[in-house]
Design an enzyme around this catalytic site. Structure first.
Site, PDB file in Angstrom:
ATOM      1  N   ALA A 178      41.273 -46.512 -20.542  1.00 11.36           N
ATOM      2  CA  ALA A 178      41.747 -45.180 -20.970  1.00 11.36           C
ATOM      3  C   ALA A 178      42.956 -44.738 -20.160  1.00 11.36           C
ATOM      4  O   ALA A 178      43.056 -45.007 -18.963  1.00 11.36           O
ATOM      5  CB  ALA A 178      40.638 -44.143 -20.811  1.00 11.36           C
ATOM      6  N   ILE A 179      43.850 -44.052 -20.853  1.00 10.01           N
ATOM      7  CA  ILE A 179      45.016 -43.402 -20.235  1.00 10.01           C
ATOM      8  C   ILE A 179      44.870 -41.898 -20.479  1.00 10.01           C
ATOM      9  O   ILE A 179      44.480 -41.476 -21.585  1.00 10.01           O
ATOM     10  CB  ILE A 179      46.334 -43.921 -20.877  1.00 10.01           C
ATOM     11  CG1 ILE A 179      46.479 -45.449 -20.678  1.00 10.01           C
ATOM     12  CG2 ILE A 179      47.537 -43.175 -20.301  1.00 10.01           C
ATOM     13  CD1 ILE A 179      46.602 -45.922 -19.237  1.00 10.01           C
ATOM     14  N   GLU A 214      35.066 -54.321 -27.557  1.00  5.46           N
ATOM     15  CA  GLU A 214      34.719 -53.600 -28.775  1.00  5.46           C
ATOM     16  C   GLU A 214      35.612 -52.371 -28.853  1.00  5.46           C
ATOM     17  O   GLU A 214      35.874 -51.734 -27.837  1.00  5.46           O
ATOM     18  CB  GLU A 214      33.259 -53.117 -28.758  1.00  5.46           C
ATOM     19  CG  GLU A 214      32.235 -54.207 -28.899  1.00  5.46           C
ATOM     20  CD  GLU A 214      31.622 -54.581 -27.563  1.00  5.46           C
ATOM     21  OE1 GLU A 214      31.859 -53.868 -26.568  1.00  5.46           O
ATOM     22  OE2 GLU A 214      30.925 -55.612 -27.511  1.00  5.46           O
ATOM     23  N   ASN A 226      40.040 -46.377 -34.297  1.00  2.00           N
ATOM     24  CA  ASN A 226      40.955 -46.224 -33.150  1.00  2.00           C
ATOM     25  C   ASN A 226      42.162 -47.153 -33.312  1.00  2.00           C
ATOM     26  O   ASN A 226      42.263 -48.209 -32.696  1.00  2.00           O
ATOM     27  CB  ASN A 226      40.205 -46.515 -31.846  1.00  2.00           C
ATOM     28  CG  ASN A 226      41.011 -46.154 -30.621  1.00  2.00           C
ATOM     29  OD1 ASN A 226      42.204 -45.865 -30.721  1.00  2.00           O
ATOM     30  ND2 ASN A 226      40.364 -46.168 -29.466  1.00  2.00           N
ATOM     31  N   TYR A 231      45.992 -53.653 -28.362  1.00  2.00           N
ATOM     32  CA  TYR A 231      45.311 -54.930 -28.102  1.00  2.00           C
ATOM     33  C   TYR A 231      45.969 -56.078 -28.890  1.00  2.00           C
ATOM     34  O   TYR A 231      46.121 -57.182 -28.373  1.00  2.00           O
ATOM     35  CB  TYR A 231      43.820 -54.824 -28.444  1.00  2.00           C
ATOM     36  CG  TYR A 231      43.075 -53.831 -27.584  1.00  2.00           C
ATOM     37  CD1 TYR A 231      43.298 -53.760 -26.209  1.00  2.00           C
ATOM     38  CD2 TYR A 231      42.142 -52.957 -28.132  1.00  2.00           C
ATOM     39  CE1 TYR A 231      42.621 -52.842 -25.417  1.00  2.00           C
ATOM     40  CE2 TYR A 231      41.456 -52.045 -27.349  1.00  2.00           C
ATOM     41  CZ  TYR A 231      41.694 -51.985 -25.993  1.00  2.00           C
ATOM     42  OH  TYR A 231      41.030 -51.079 -25.206  1.00  2.00           O
TER      43      TYR A 231
END
Ligand code: COA
Length: 174
Positions: free
Chosen positions: A86-87, A119, A124, A131
């Protein structure tokens, strides 16, 4: 500017380092802003102090001690299973996610990981795009995996990590 140069330029703006117990409050704040079910403090303590398979990294701007992101993976034999990523919302879209993902893939490859998996929520799309840029491909779907809203999880994997120079410039893509 090509992808490799952009990543190198962005990497110069940030510093990646192992997460410490003192980072937990700042990391939990990033999580709260990022996930419906953030990890509790005890989970971080366990991951940092007990779980020998767990590797947690944080990212900060070079000019400031403020943490802007966190990433983790479990190294199970020769596979890195990304456990969290997470950012902080205030810092998204500035390349920190790409720099951090490159950082963990490098570290995992250096520790012997041949592949990585994760996952991600089917909805999202931002994370999936990130990715994919780093060589992850969708290989499966776990129906209703996320209990909060019943959303499906896509299972994504990246193979041949040992061949990464930087993740955006696999040797076979030069
Ligand atoms: C997914 C996340 C980590 C991306 O971090 P970020 O710092 O904003 O990403 P970057 O700025 O480094 O972007 C890298 C690439 O990701 C993709 N990307 C990032 N945000 C995107 C968006 N909103 N829409 C589409 N693609 C996006 C792009 O391909 C981008 O490359 P580009 O800059 O060359 O266009 C961030 O949005 C986040 O923390 N989200 C909430 C938590 C989460 O979803 N974690 C993943 C759980 S599996």
């Amino acid at each position: 500017m090509d992808a490799k140069s952009r990543l190198e330029e962005r990497a110069g703006e940030f510093l990646i380092r192992p997460m410490q117990p003192e980072d937990i409050p700042a990391v939990m704040e990033i999580d709260r802003e990022s996930f419906p079910n953030p990890w509790p403090e005890n989970t971080y303590l366990y991951e940092l102090r007990e779980n020998r398979m767990s590797h947690l990294l944080v990212i900060q701007p070079r000019e400031s001690p403020q943490l802007v992101g966190v990433a983790g993976y479990w190294l199970v034999v020769d596979e890195a299973h990304i456990s969290t990523f997470a950012i902080h919302p205030d810092w998204r879209g500035r390349g920190a996610g790409a720099v951090l993902l490159d950082g963990i893939l490098h570290q995992a490859a250096g520790l012997g990981a041949g592949s990585a998996m994760l996952e991600v929520r089917a909805g999202n799309l931002a994370a999936q795009a990130l990715y994919r840029k780093f060589g992850f491909q969708t290989v499966g779907c776990r129906k209703g995996y996320y209990k909060d809203n019943g959303e499906d999880a896509l299972l994504m994997t990246a193979e041949r990590l040992s061949e990464y120079e930087t993740a955006l410039t696999r040797k076979d893509q030069k």
